[in-house]
Enzyme design. Structure first.
Site, PDB file in Angstrom:
ATOM      1  N   ALA A   1      30.730  31.782  14.979  1.00 49.04           N
ATOM      2  CA  ALA A   1      32.126  31.455  15.034  1.00 49.04           C
ATOM      3  C   ALA A   1      32.329  30.186  14.055  1.00 49.04           C
ATOM      4  CB  ALA A   1      32.411  31.340  16.343  1.00 49.04           C
TER       5      ALA A   1
ATOM      6  N   GLY B   1      42.151  40.594  10.445  1.00 46.73           N
ATOM      7  CA  GLY B   1      41.143  40.556  11.415  1.00 46.73           C
ATOM      8  C   GLY B   1      41.685  39.337  12.298  1.00 46.73           C
TER       9      GLY B   1
ATOM     10  N   ASP C   1      31.928  36.117   9.210  1.00 48.54           N
ATOM     11  CA  ASP C   1      30.702  37.353   9.096  1.00 48.54           C
ATOM     12  C   ASP C   1      30.752  38.152   8.179  1.00 48.54           C
ATOM     13  OD1 ASP C   1      30.112  36.029  11.643  1.00 48.54           O
ATOM     14  OD2 ASP C   1      30.151  37.820  12.754  1.00 48.54           O
TER      15      ASP C   1
ATOM     16  N   GLY D   1      39.943  37.604  14.693  1.00 53.08           N
ATOM     17  CA  GLY D   1      38.792  37.012  15.244  1.00 53.08           C
ATOM     18  C   GLY D   1      38.880  35.664  15.125  1.00 53.08           C
ATOM     19  N   PHE D   2      37.902  34.661  15.216  1.00 50.20           N
ATOM     20  CA  PHE D   2      37.735  33.357  14.993  1.00 50.20           C
ATOM     21  C   PHE D   2      38.230  32.864  13.715  1.00 50.20           C
ATOM     22  CE2 PHE D   2      34.590  33.756  18.533  1.00 50.20           C
ATOM     23  CZ  PHE D   2      35.201  32.970  19.253  1.00 50.20           C
ATOM     24  N   GLY D   3      37.837  33.384  12.595  1.00 44.41           N
ATOM     25  CA  GLY D   3      38.327  33.025  11.542  1.00 44.41           C
ATOM     26  C   GLY D   3      39.906  33.194  11.009  1.00 44.41           C
TER      27      GLY D   3
ATOM     28  N   GLU E   1      20.955  35.841  26.429  1.00 43.34           N
ATOM     29  CA  GLU E   1      21.999  35.588  27.618  1.00 43.34           C
ATOM     30  C   GLU E   1      22.193  36.666  28.399  1.00 43.34           C
ATOM     31  OE1 GLU E   1      25.283  34.169  24.834  1.00 43.34           O
ATOM     32  OE2 GLU E   1      24.687  32.137  25.487  1.00 43.34           O
TER      33      GLU E   1
END
Lengths: 435, 435
Positions: free
Chosen positions: A326, A21, A311, A23-25, A180
């Site tokens: 995040a 992954g 997550d 993503g952010f992590g 948003e």
């Protein structure tokens, strides 16, 4: 036990770390390991890191995909101890320290699952089939194409009832994404498309925000919830709280909990996420929302040499489980990087993970945002300005920051969203496809 | 006869002009009519005008779609006498002054067909099925996704022969598009992807340019043809002239005229275009390449009140037929606008159309281009600089110019193409689709 693995698992003397992954992590972890004597493989099914907080701006035709997505290989350029692999995780053989992927097997000494979360329709097949999720880049492009096509249809539909349906966008779920997204759609409609469709028989464009709970933005303070609701309503969004959704019929009929209906050609589902199904590959009992139970060092309970962060991980310990956002993913990535660096260099590792909540924020379109930082509460223009600065700083790459800023400024001054194209890659029938 | 129509066909006293196609010709015509006492409807199957000369830069991951595509409604904002319709032309009933489209019938007093051209595989089904065309925005996105995925596959393919296949791009047809495209792919490979794939077992990335004729860039002077060939070869493109292509097998095997084969996972077809099939709806005998025969006022021979301009029109008269390029389309659009304005205001119309050739140019990647303006010939850096300025000026919208310039500069200085994402809109199974 870790010491036993060290002696057998190293590759040229270096610990082999597999991160699933980008993503952010996962990306934070990989970058934080750049000076460590380890060999990192970063696996993702896409070739880019996605800045998900701005995904709704792609869906609402303000930003181009490349402004919020950055190729992983570009980010890892110059990091000699890391390599990228594009593929999907298919199976984990933890006892053999090996995973199966769509591009073949990969052996590891330490496995870190950071596969994030996926859309959750809570087992509602009609939502699954007909509503638009907003989790991935492809979701945002599909939603943008759909909503712009719906307005084109509205412009040429004589029957008023049919036309109303094409003019209506229903956003289900009033968390930060739903707030948003509905705020941005309302502005796209009122400020941009109204000018594009001057002289056309559009009655009005209707953005509805439907939420099952009695308040919106559950994680924010009540004063900010009220401020957000007022702002949305001032921008023309119909906010309907305590309004659960039961079913979505294919023709665009949303059936509410009380049996009433909303006719909307575009239904966006932002009402739930759940952990990535990658957690199911571990064969352990999962926590609520399908999250993998981990200890305060993000080690999967009951599986050796496997970590989970972000997550998809539920930390059992002080302050856990943490919100699916995040910042916890980033901080957990940093923590696991410290652990692996310590292990690889024979130093003592860090203490248990403690999440530092630096605050949360959301924007509700032009000039209005909310932010909650410790005990401080901000709303209106100041909240919006804080949101702008924080997000601009976090976007990866100077060029992206510059172009996002130009697009934001352009839209702000001229009400002319640059990206309102109905465009997608052509599908091909031939078999000359990769992969 | 035109005067007879005037009395019966006007809408609120104004001539109803229907323009089919928002390319260079149709858009120029529409904008030039903004002060005329006419009512214009502009029909296109896409909601954007596409700056096709830079399409290859989307395919080679340098530009984002929104930098070369601009929403038609945004362009026509403020033009009170024009409206846009997104739809496909299905039939022309010239006697009734009416067309059928995918969004219903549209009546007109004057019809202008400006539907451009489409890819032409000369009836070769294997090319049709397996090669990538490069005519539309969706083509460019599909090609970009495919070629980047092929490199990812190459990075994880152990068998050298298989890997070579994934590393090979064959561009068929050495006209301006093929030359620009192969030059840009070669640079993407050598300058950008080599850095992204540092440490991976990629042997080398191979770009081949195959041309059936004995020279490349048929419309340019021999000295410029030679300069272009030298530059391409210096950039690592294998230029193979007098090399016709017979068949493309699905696995990525290109069979040449002499029976030899080229193994290439990516085959781009730029070897031919033909007029849009919209011309077939008129029921007249078409010229070579399917173009509609028109007189020197772009009036379709034998069909009242119907004009054709640009790629799909073959002017019978002095200097015609004109090349299938943007400049003749633009000039013909201007000419028809003058005719219709004259007609609507009762003034005498212009004389016959005469094409003013302002020169042609092509670029071959960084620092090298060719240009031919009257008797002047430019190549190398000067040709490239001229190409940059001319194309930057022609792109619609200041914001687009600015962002294209930033992307070009970024790529030029840092060898870091911003847009190398494998991304497409998610297809959905539901029936909640528009249209």
């Amino acid at each position: 036990m870790q010491q036993a693995r060290d002696s057998q698992g190293r590759d040229g003397g270096r610990l082999r770390v597999l991160v699933v992954g980008a993503g952010f992590g996962g990306l934070t972890l990989t970058r934080r390991l750049r000076a460590a004597p380890v060999q990192v493989t970063l696996l993702d099914q896409n070739n880019y890191h996605l800045f998900t907080p701005l995904l709704y701006q792609v869906a609402t035709a303000l930003l181009d995909p490349s402004e919020i997505a950055h190729p992983v290989r570009g980010i890892l350029r110059g990091q000699g101890n890391a390599r990228f692999r594009m593929g999907r995780l298919l199976a984990v053989h933890a006892a053999e320290h090996r995973v199966e992927t769509s591009i073949g097997d990969i052996a590891y000494d330490r496995l870190v699952l950071a596969a994030g979360s996926v859309n959750n329709t809570f087992g509602n097949p009609s939502i699954e089939e007909h509503a638009f999720p907003l989790k991935e880049l492809g979701d945002a492009l599909a939603l943008r194409n759909h909503v712009l096509a719906a307005f084109e249809r509205a412009a040429t539909t004589a029957d008023p009832q049919q036309r109303r349906r094409f003019e209506t966008i229903a956003v289900v779920g009033a968390g930060p994404t739903g707030v948003e997204c509905s705020g941005a759609f309302s502005e796209l409609s009122r400020l941009v498309l109204r000018r594009d469709y001057a002289g056309e028989p559009l009655d009005r464009i209707d953005t509805e925000l439907l939420e099952a709970a009695p308040s919106l933005l559950g994680s924010f303070a009540p004063s900010l919830q009220r401020a957000a609701k007022r702002t949305l309503e001032r921008k023309g969004v119909q906010v309907r709280l305590s309004t659960p959704v039961k079913e979505l019929k294919g023709s665009g009929t949303l059936v509410l909990g009380d049996g009433a209906t909303v006719e909307a050609a575009t239904v966006v589902w932002t009402a739930g996420v759940k952990a990535s199904p990658a957690g199911e590959l571990l064969g352990v009992a999962l926590d609520r929302g399908g999250r993998v139970p981990v200890d305060e060092w993000m080690r999967v309970v009951g599986v050796s040499d496997v970590y989970a962060i972000g997550d998809m991980a539920a930390v059992r310990g002080v302050g856990g489980p943490h919100p699916m956002l995040a910042p916890p993913a980033i901080q957990q990535g940093e923590h696991v990087a410290r652990q692996l660096t310590a292990e690889a260099t024979g130093q003592p590792g860090p203490g248990p993970f403690r999440y530092r909540d630096k605050g949360t924020m959301a924007t509700i379109g032009r000039n209005s945002g909310i932010a909650q930082i410790g005990r401080l509460r901000f709303s209106g223009f100041i909240g919006w300005a804080m949101w702008l600065v924080v997000h601009l700083v976090q976007i990866i790459g100077f060029r992206n920051r510059l172009i996002v800023l130009i697009n934001w400024a352009w839209d702000y001054v001229l009400f002319d969203r640059p990206v309102r194209l109905i465009a997608e890659a052509k599908r091909r029938n031939g078999d000359n496809q990769i992969p």
